[in-house]
Design an enzyme around this catalytic site. Structure first.
Site, mmCIF file in Angstrom:
data_model
loop_
_atom_site.group_PDB
_atom_site.id
_atom_site.type_symbol
_atom_site.label_atom_id
_atom_site.label_comp_id
_atom_site.label_asym_id
_atom_site.label_seq_id
_atom_site.Cartn_x
_atom_site.Cartn_y
_atom_site.Cartn_z
ATOM 1 N N ASP A 1 0.855 -1.179 0.028
ATOM 2 C CA ASP A 1 0.138 0.176 -0.131
ATOM 3 C C ASP A 1 0.872 1.300 -0.025
ATOM 4 O O ASP A 1 1.979 1.001 0.416
ATOM 5 C CB ASP A 1 -0.925 -0.028 1.205
ATOM 6 C CG ASP A 1 -1.857 1.124 1.304
ATOM 7 O OD1 ASP A 1 -2.228 1.574 0.204
ATOM 8 O OD2 ASP A 1 -1.952 1.665 2.414
ATOM 9 N N CYS A 2 0.383 2.576 -0.360
ATOM 10 C CA CYS A 2 1.060 3.546 -0.505
ATOM 11 C C CYS A 2 1.030 4.383 0.936
ATOM 12 O O CYS A 2 1.947 4.426 1.656
ATOM 13 C CB CYS A 2 0.690 4.606 -1.588
ATOM 14 S SG CYS A 2 1.700 5.835 -1.772
ATOM 15 N N ASP A 3 -0.008 4.865 1.075
ATOM 16 C CA ASP A 3 -0.386 5.892 2.169
ATOM 17 C C ASP A 3 -0.577 4.979 3.423
ATOM 18 O O ASP A 3 -1.339 4.420 3.752
ATOM 19 C CB ASP A 3 -1.592 6.576 2.035
ATOM 20 C CG ASP A 3 -1.698 7.436 0.924
ATOM 21 O OD1 ASP A 3 -0.992 8.395 0.844
ATOM 22 O OD2 ASP A 3 -2.359 7.249 0.008
ATOM 23 N N ASP B 1 -2.034 -1.227 6.044
ATOM 24 C CA ASP B 1 -2.107 -0.411 7.279
ATOM 25 C C ASP B 1 -3.674 -0.170 7.317
ATOM 26 O O ASP B 1 -3.786 0.506 8.800
ATOM 27 C CB ASP B 1 -1.266 0.750 7.149
ATOM 28 C CG ASP B 1 -2.041 1.898 6.291
ATOM 29 O OD1 ASP B 1 -2.006 2.844 6.954
ATOM 30 O OD2 ASP B 1 -2.156 1.680 5.155
#
Length: 225
Positions: free
Chosen positions: A7-9, A174
Site C-alpha cells: 500500500d502507499c499511504d 495498514d
C-alpha cells in the site's frame, strides 16, 4: 519468488495523519464535528467518493464533485506546507526488496496524481520524480479499474499485471479495508499497525500484524526463505 504488493499511504509515506486530519476539519466545517482520532477510525482507507456520500448523509448537505475538488486542493496545500516523509524503514525495505530481486509493486486507493504528490517527494535526486518514478510500471491505482478496497479487484489487477498468481502474492497494508481486500483476493497480508490498532487489523483478517517496517522486512525474509 513471491510478489510483494505495498500500500502507499501509511505503508510507504506518512500521509494519513495529514489527510485524516483534513477530513476531520472539513467534516466539522460542514457541521458534523469529528476529532482527528475519530476521523482515522471513520475515514482511513476508504474511497473519497464513499467518504463524500457518507458526509452528505450525515450532514444533509449536497456536496457533489466540488467537495472532492476542494479536498484535493487543500490536501495538496498541506502536503506542500508540511511535507510528506517516508514511513520509518520504508527506504530500507525497498532497497532490501531490490537487492533480493523480489518483485514488488505499489497498489493504492488513491489516484496517480496523489501518489505523484507523496511518492514523488521522496528519493530525489536518485529518481527525477522520486519514488513515483521508482515504481514506474509497478504502480497501480484503484482509479484505473474504478473499484476500491475493500474490493479485492485492485490487488488482483496488480498481481495479474505483474504476472503472479494471488496465492504467490503478499500484501503489506495498514488499514482494515486494505486487509479485507487482500484476504478476499486470497493473498497473505502483513498488517502494519500505526494509526489502526493491531486488534482491528487482526480482526479484519491479517495473516500477521507488525509494529514497524523493519519487523515487516524480517517477517518477509522468513516467509520467502
Amino acid at each position: 519468488m513471491p510478489l510483494v504488493i505495498l500500500d502507499c499511504d501509511g505503508v510507504l509515506v506518512d500521509s494519513e495523519r495529514i489527510t485524516t486530519g483534513l477530513l476531520a476539519t472539513m467534516s466539522t466545517e460542514l457541521g458534523w464535528a469529528v476529532t482527528p482520532e475519530q476521523s482515522v477510525e471513520q475515514f482511513k482507507g476508504r474511497d473519497l467518493h464513499e467518504i463524500r456520500d457518507f458526509l452528505e448523509e450525515r450532514t444533509g448537505a449536497t456536496l457533489g464533485d466540488a467537495f472532492i475538488t476542494r479536498y484535493r486542493e487543500r490536501m495538496a496545500e498541506q502536503f506542500e506546507s508540511r511535507g510528506v516523509p517516508a514511513i520509518a524503514g520504508a527506504a530500507e525495505l525497498l532497497d532490501w526488496l531490490d537487492d533480493a530481486a523480489i518483485t514488488h509493486a505499489v497498489a493504492s486507493n488513491a489516484p496517480h496524481s496523489k501518489m505523484a504528490l507523496t511518492l514523488g517527494r521522496i528519493g530525489r535526486p536518485r529518481w527525477a520524480n522520486g519514488w513515483f518514478d521508482r515504481f514506474e510500471g509497478r504502480r497501480f491505482s484503484a482509479y484505473e479499474i474504478e473499484r476500491w478496497k475493500p474490493d479485492p479487484a485492485l490487488f488482483l489487477h496488480a498481481a495479474q499485471r505483474m504476472g503472479h498468481e494471488p496465492a504467490n502474492s503478499i500484501v503489506v497494508e495498514d488499514s482494515t479495508s486494505g486487509v479485507r481486500a487482500a484476504v478476499a483476493a486470497d493473498m497473505r497480508v502483513i498488517a502494519l499497525a500505526d494509526l489502526t490498532s493491531p486488534e482491528a487489523l487482526a480482526e479484519a483478517g491479517a495473516t500477521e500484524v507488525c509494529r514497524s517496517l523493519p519487523e515487516v522486512a524480517n517477517l518477509l525474509g522468513r516467509w520467502i526463505d
